[in-house]
Scaffold this motif. Structure first.
Motif, PDB file in Angstrom:
ATOM      1  N   TYR A  92       2.711   0.149  -5.908  1.00  0.00           N
ATOM      2  CA  TYR A  92       3.005  -1.062  -6.686  1.00  0.00           C
ATOM      3  C   TYR A  92       1.897  -1.322  -7.705  1.00  0.00           C
ATOM      4  O   TYR A  92       2.164  -1.732  -8.842  1.00  0.00           O
ATOM      5  N   PHE A  93       0.662  -1.120  -7.293  1.00  0.00           N
ATOM      6  CA  PHE A  93      -0.454  -1.344  -8.217  1.00  0.00           C
ATOM      7  C   PHE A  93      -0.351  -0.423  -9.423  1.00  0.00           C
ATOM      8  O   PHE A  93      -0.486  -0.877 -10.568  1.00  0.00           O
ATOM      9  N   HIS A  94      -0.150   0.865  -9.182  1.00  0.00           N
ATOM     10  CA  HIS A  94      -0.111   1.804 -10.308  1.00  0.00           C
ATOM     11  C   HIS A  94       1.047   1.475 -11.248  1.00  0.00           C
ATOM     12  O   HIS A  94       0.899   1.549 -12.476  1.00  0.00           O
TER      13      HIS A  94
ATOM     14  N   PRO B  89       8.807   9.569   5.352  1.00  0.00           N
ATOM     15  CA  PRO B  89       7.847  10.157   6.295  1.00  0.00           C
ATOM     16  C   PRO B  89       7.905   9.479   7.670  1.00  0.00           C
ATOM     17  O   PRO B  89       8.078   8.258   7.776  1.00  0.00           O
ATOM     18  N   GLN B  90       7.732  10.290   8.699  1.00  0.00           N
ATOM     19  CA  GLN B  90       7.711   9.774  10.057  1.00  0.00           C
ATOM     20  C   GLN B  90       6.331   9.892  10.692  1.00  0.00           C
ATOM     21  O   GLN B  90       6.181   9.659  11.901  1.00  0.00           O
ATOM     22  N   ASP B  91       5.336  10.288   9.883  1.00  0.00           N
ATOM     23  CA  ASP B  91       4.015  10.558  10.454  1.00  0.00           C
ATOM     24  C   ASP B  91       2.951   9.565   9.985  1.00  0.00           C
ATOM     25  O   ASP B  91       1.763   9.883   9.989  1.00  0.00           O
ATOM     26  N   TYR B  92       3.356   8.373   9.545  1.00  0.00           N
ATOM     27  CA  TYR B  92       2.360   7.357   9.222  1.00  0.00           C
ATOM     28  C   TYR B  92       1.525   7.046  10.471  1.00  0.00           C
ATOM     29  O   TYR B  92       2.050   6.954  11.587  1.00  0.00           O
ATOM     30  N   ALA B  93       0.243   6.876  10.261  1.00  0.00           N
ATOM     31  CA  ALA B  93      -0.611   6.517  11.388  1.00  0.00           C
ATOM     32  C   ALA B  93      -0.244   5.144  11.940  1.00  0.00           C
ATOM     33  O   ALA B  93      -0.428   4.875  13.131  1.00  0.00           O
ATOM     34  N   SER B  94       0.277   4.286  11.061  1.00  0.00           N
ATOM     35  CA  SER B  94       0.650   2.940  11.464  1.00  0.00           C
ATOM     36  C   SER B  94       1.499   2.315  10.374  1.00  0.00           C
ATOM     37  O   SER B  94       1.615   2.858   9.255  1.00  0.00           O
ATOM     38  N   GLU B  95       2.091   1.182  10.677  1.00  0.00           N
ATOM     39  CA  GLU B  95       2.823   0.434   9.650  1.00  0.00           C
ATOM     40  C   GLU B  95       1.878  -0.007   8.538  1.00  0.00           C
ATOM     41  O   GLU B  95       2.273  -0.096   7.371  1.00  0.00           O
ATOM     42  N   ALA B  96       0.624  -0.245   8.901  1.00  0.00           N
ATOM     43  CA  ALA B  96      -0.362  -0.643   7.898  1.00  0.00           C
ATOM     44  C   ALA B  96      -0.592   0.467   6.876  1.00  0.00           C
ATOM     45  O   ALA B  96      -0.754   0.192   5.680  1.00  0.00           O
ATOM     46  N   GLU B  97      -0.608   1.731   7.333  1.00  0.00           N
ATOM     47  CA  GLU B  97      -0.789   2.825   6.375  1.00  0.00           C
ATOM     48  C   GLU B  97       0.397   2.906   5.421  1.00  0.00           C
ATOM     49  O   GLU B  97       0.230   3.118   4.214  1.00  0.00           O
ATOM     50  N   LYS B  98       1.585   2.740   5.953  1.00  0.00           N
ATOM     51  CA  LYS B  98       2.782   2.761   5.107  1.00  0.00           C
ATOM     52  C   LYS B  98       2.710   1.678   4.037  1.00  0.00           C
ATOM     53  O   LYS B  98       2.973   1.922   2.850  1.00  0.00           O
ATOM     54  N   ASN B  99       2.337   0.468   4.441  1.00  0.00           N
ATOM     55  CA  ASN B  99       2.253  -0.633   3.484  1.00  0.00           C
ATOM     56  C   ASN B  99       1.080  -0.460   2.522  1.00  0.00           C
ATOM     57  O   ASN B  99       1.144  -0.912   1.375  1.00  0.00           O
ATOM     58  N   HIS B 100       0.021   0.186   2.987  1.00  0.00           N
ATOM     59  CA  HIS B 100      -1.098   0.519   2.096  1.00  0.00           C
ATOM     60  C   HIS B 100      -0.619   1.450   0.986  1.00  0.00           C
ATOM     61  O   HIS B 100      -0.898   1.227  -0.199  1.00  0.00           O
TER      62      HIS B 100
ATOM     63  N   LEU C 148       5.828  -7.991 -11.528  1.00  0.00           N
ATOM     64  CA  LEU C 148       4.516  -7.417 -11.225  1.00  0.00           C
ATOM     65  C   LEU C 148       3.731  -8.342 -10.302  1.00  0.00           C
ATOM     66  O   LEU C 148       3.042  -7.885  -9.383  1.00  0.00           O
ATOM     67  N   LYS C 149       3.821  -9.621 -10.551  1.00  0.00           N
ATOM     68  CA  LYS C 149       3.106 -10.592  -9.717  1.00  0.00           C
ATOM     69  C   LYS C 149       3.565 -10.482  -8.260  1.00  0.00           C
ATOM     70  O   LYS C 149       2.741 -10.450  -7.330  1.00  0.00           O
ATOM     71  N   GLU C 150       4.858 -10.400  -8.048  1.00  0.00           N
ATOM     72  CA  GLU C 150       5.383 -10.290  -6.689  1.00  0.00           C
ATOM     73  C   GLU C 150       4.894  -9.014  -6.012  1.00  0.00           C
ATOM     74  O   GLU C 150       4.482  -9.029  -4.837  1.00  0.00           O
ATOM     75  N   ASP C 151       4.941  -7.908  -6.726  1.00  0.00           N
ATOM     76  CA  ASP C 151       4.503  -6.631  -6.160  1.00  0.00           C
ATOM     77  C   ASP C 151       3.010  -6.655  -5.838  1.00  0.00           C
ATOM     78  O   ASP C 151       2.569  -6.142  -4.800  1.00  0.00           O
ATOM     79  N   LEU C 152       2.228  -7.225  -6.738  1.00  0.00           N
ATOM     80  CA  LEU C 152       0.782  -7.248  -6.531  1.00  0.00           C
ATOM     81  C   LEU C 152       0.386  -8.177  -5.392  1.00  0.00           C
ATOM     82  O   LEU C 152      -0.601  -7.930  -4.691  1.00  0.00           O
ATOM     83  N   GLU C 153       1.142  -9.230  -5.192  1.00  0.00           N
ATOM     84  CA  GLU C 153       0.847 -10.108  -4.062  1.00  0.00           C
ATOM     85  C   GLU C 153       1.091  -9.384  -2.736  1.00  0.00           C
ATOM     86  O   GLU C 153       0.339  -9.576  -1.761  1.00  0.00           O
ATOM     87  N   PHE C 154       2.115  -8.546  -2.694  1.00  0.00           N
ATOM     88  CA  PHE C 154       2.304  -7.705  -1.513  1.00  0.00           C
ATOM     89  C   PHE C 154       1.139  -6.724  -1.370  1.00  0.00           C
ATOM     90  O   PHE C 154       0.574  -6.557  -0.281  1.00  0.00           O
ATOM     91  N   ALA C 155       0.777  -6.080  -2.467  1.00  0.00           N
ATOM     92  CA  ALA C 155      -0.309  -5.097  -2.426  1.00  0.00           C
ATOM     93  C   ALA C 155      -1.625  -5.745  -2.016  1.00  0.00           C
ATOM     94  O   ALA C 155      -2.426  -5.145  -1.284  1.00  0.00           O
ATOM     95  N   GLU C 156      -1.869  -6.954  -2.487  1.00  0.00           N
ATOM     96  CA  GLU C 156      -3.113  -7.651  -2.162  1.00  0.00           C
ATOM     97  C   GLU C 156      -3.253  -7.841  -0.650  1.00  0.00           C
ATOM     98  O   GLU C 156      -4.357  -7.819  -0.100  1.00  0.00           O
ATOM     99  N   GLU C 157      -2.142  -7.998   0.022  1.00  0.00           N
ATOM    100  CA  GLU C 157      -2.163  -8.190   1.474  1.00  0.00           C
ATOM    101  C   GLU C 157      -2.460  -6.890   2.217  1.00  0.00           C
ATOM    102  O   GLU C 157      -3.132  -6.914   3.258  1.00  0.00           O
ATOM    103  N   TRP C 158      -2.000  -5.757   1.680  1.00  0.00           N
ATOM    104  CA  TRP C 158      -2.015  -4.530   2.466  1.00  0.00           C
ATOM    105  C   TRP C 158      -3.009  -3.474   2.006  1.00  0.00           C
ATOM    106  O   TRP C 158      -3.380  -2.592   2.797  1.00  0.00           O
ATOM    107  N   VAL C 159      -3.429  -3.497   0.751  1.00  0.00           N
ATOM    108  CA  VAL C 159      -4.371  -2.469   0.270  1.00  0.00           C
ATOM    109  C   VAL C 159      -5.780  -2.855   0.698  1.00  0.00           C
ATOM    110  O   VAL C 159      -6.236  -3.958   0.373  1.00  0.00           O
ATOM    111  N   PRO C 160      -6.500  -1.983   1.402  1.00  0.00           N
ATOM    112  CA  PRO C 160      -7.852  -2.316   1.845  1.00  0.00           C
ATOM    113  C   PRO C 160      -8.898  -2.002   0.780  1.00  0.00           C
ATOM    114  O   PRO C 160      -8.591  -1.374  -0.244  1.00  0.00           O
ATOM    115  N   ASP C 161     -10.125  -2.436   1.015  1.00  0.00           N
ATOM    116  CA  ASP C 161     -11.228  -2.096   0.126  1.00  0.00           C
ATOM    117  C   ASP C 161     -11.936  -0.810   0.540  1.00  0.00           C
ATOM    118  O   ASP C 161     -12.553  -0.143  -0.286  1.00  0.00           O
TER     119      ASP C 161
END
Length: 610
Positions: free
Chosen positions: A152-154, A135-146, A195-208
């Protein structure tokens, strides 16, 4: 006449194909349009839709008659399968649970559902991960990483479950682009490390701050805590739990709230588990929910149906009055409509004596208080035919008459206590309610406290463990526990009190069993364990044998089936269909099941690409 017309059409089609058979161009594809993944996933919304499929898959575990979570409960210390009128249900596990048995049927067990749907959700998540850069229509890099972190979480959630249900399993951390028949099992600990590595990335980028039903940062940290525990990383488990508990977003609900907050006859425990309250913005305890509303798109389960699964078969003709008459009616239009108050149960989830009685150590605990917790003696004889002819009409049920005769012909299915505050779900679409639509907790902050308490116990910090356990107990108006009395068993007891039909009980018991085997720590049973003979001697089995009054105690159903369990049931069998459908590789079978002799050493790495 219709048959003749159909045959004429089929004949015309056959002649058309035959006539064209000599022309090569007939065989050449001429599609009106082609949708490749790269074209389909041009927008971020299209990739988000793959995660909606993951959310739907997550909801199905809790919903429907014989829901998959029932299998997690009956494979543990807190319950057994209560269906007693036929062979086949998971009661004699040595006979009923084999690789080629019926492993996905609401009347038997749902082991096969976990295998199939686990990998299906992994495929959905892998799709989002594979095409994350399209996709080229992410609102930001943060949305892509979110989005990537949510995927990764699922994937991690399903693998966390699979490795504690089945042990070593194929690690599919890529999106196959063609049929693949050469999978190999991968070591459980290798998968967990990934899983630990993936979740550590997700923990940084997934918001509440997301919609209810979507993955939250709190849910990511909660799952990461479980993975850290499973890896024996207790300090890191404490830190990831701290990220949830001390993050400011979440808190235990200790004050009345929601739809019933002004009803003085109810309490905070009732409020916490009402369908109307779970997704409220003010409910600070919900980390992750599944959303289930009437007529929601993709909802084909008919609601949670938890009263059907978890309430005793109290309406059965086998419950009689002391005078010998049929005592109960499940009709909604009688003078005493018990079915509207408690639902029509069939007793699939039959709790053990431990979970009904042994768990409850004081009378002040709101989770076991009258109004929240039901006993059979809280019901009354309500069959209209009794009125005027039997003095017991409208009187509380009795287990025995004056001469000592039991007044039920099936005490397994018809006679047990249950947590009404959890299972009562209004059901306006059925004449005889058995549990309608409701949102449901997948992760809740109370469990985060208990996970952190567990990590403290493994480290020997019993004072900190007591503080976490007591945070949950005090909210329920239960007496605090003393630090000197705490073991891992204490934590598991509190989980059983707090997390009925929320935690995957079998998964969590097996995770704890693995930790004992990995560390060699001595359990409350005075034993230490080893991974070398995990399927022959494990904490899971010792805990179930200690707490269950069914398995291996000679208990039989009216049909004659004996409740039996073996040490190797710490892990479920890999379905034979998965093994046979993989002829160019080897998916290992677990010890104790036919096919184990064909195993090869599991992979000690994760394959990243096909």
């Amino acid at each position: 006449m219709k048959t003749i017309i159909k045959r004429s059409i089929y004949l015309s089609l056959l002649l058309s194909v035959s006539a064209a058979g000599c022309k090569r161009e007939f065989l050449e594809p001429n599609p009106l349009s082609i949708y490749t993944p790269e074209e389909t996933f041009q927008s971020a919304d299209a990739l988000w839709a793959t995660l909606v499929a993951c959310e739907r898959n997550m909801r199905h575990e809790f919903m429907g008659d014989g829901a998959p979570l029932v299998t997690e409960m009956i494979y543990s210390d807190i319950a057994v399968e209560g269906t007693t009128d036929k062979p086949g249900p998971a009661q004699d596990l040595m006979l009923a649970i084999t690789p080629d048995a019926q492993l996905d049927n609401v009347d038997y067990n749902r082991i096969g559902w976990y295998w199939r749907e686990g990998y299906r959700a992994i495929r959905y998540a892998n799709t989002a991960i594979r095409y994350i850069d399209v996709p080229q229509d992410y609102a930001s890099e943060a949305e892509k990483n979110h989005l990537l972190g949510s995927a990764y979480f699922h994937r991690a959630l399903r693998y966390y479950r699979l490795v504690h249900q089945f042990g070593d399993v194929p690690a599919v951390f890529f999106m196959p682009t063609e049929p693949k028949l050469d999978f190999y099992s991968t070591k459980r600990e290798v998968i967990l490390q990934r899983l630990k590595e993936d979740l550590e990335f997700a923990e940084e980028w997934v918001p509440d701050d997301v919609n209810r039903g979507q993955v939250t940062k709190g849910a990511v940290s909660h799952l990461l805590t479980k993975v850290n525990l499973a890896l024996g990383l207790f300090d890191e488990a404490i830190q990831s739990a701290n990220n949830v508990i001390g993050g400011g977003k979440y808190g235990l609900m200790t004050e009345r709230f929601g739809a019933y907050q002004n009803d003085a006859s109810r309490n905070i425990i009732w409020d916490l588990h009402r369908p109307e309250n779970k997704a409220l913005a003010g409910n600070r305890e919900a980390l992750l929910l599944v959303i289930d509303r009437i007529n929601i798109e993709g909802n084909h389960d008919g609601g949670i149906r938890l009263m059907r699964n978890a309430v005793p078969f109290w309406s059965n003709a086998g419950i009689i009055t002391p005078a010998g008459n049929r005592g109960m009616s499940d009709q909604p239009n009688v003078e005493i409509p018990l079915v509207l108050r408690y639902g029509r149960g069939i007793g699939r989830i039959r709790p053990t004596w431990f979970s009904q009685h042994g768990l409850w150590t004081d009378d002040t605990d709101l989770r076991h208080a009258p109004g929240n917790w039901m006993t059979m003696e809280d019901l009354v004889y309500n069959d209209p035919a009794l009125k005027g002819d039997d003095p017991n009409y409208g009187q509380p049920l009795r287990f025995r008459n004056e001469s000592g005769t039991v007044l039920s012909n099936d005490t397994i299915r018809q006679w047990f206590d249950w947590p009404h505050y959890k299972v009562f779900i209004e059901d306006p679409q059925r004449v005889q309610p058995d549990g309608g639509n409701t949102d449901w907790y997948v992760f809740r902050l109370a469990e985060t406290y208990l996970l952190r308490a567990e990590a403290h116990v493994w480290k020997g910090d019993l004072a900190s463990a007591a503080a976490d356990i007591n945070a949950v107990r005090i909210r329920a108006n239960a007496s605090p526990v003393d630090a000197g009395d705490i073991t891992i068993g204490t934590v598991l007891d509190e989980r059983a009190r707090e997390l009925y039909y929320e935690e995957p009980r079998k998964t969590e018991l097996t995770r704890v069993a693995y930790i004992y085997a990995q560390t060699g720590i001595t359990s409350e049973y005075g034993k230490s364990y080893s991974l070398a003979n995990f399927s022959d001697d494990n904490y899971f089995y010792d805990r179930v044998m200690d707490r269950s009054d069914f398995y291996n105690k000679g208990v039989r159903t009216n049909f004659g089936t004996e409740y039996r369990m073996a040490q190797y049931h710490v892990l479920w069998p890999i379905p034979i269909s998965a093994i046979n459908g993989n002829p160019q590789g080897v998916i290992n079978q677990n010890k104790g099941y036919t096919g184990y002799e064909n195993n090869v050493p599991p992979l000690d790495y994760v394959i990243e690409e096909q």
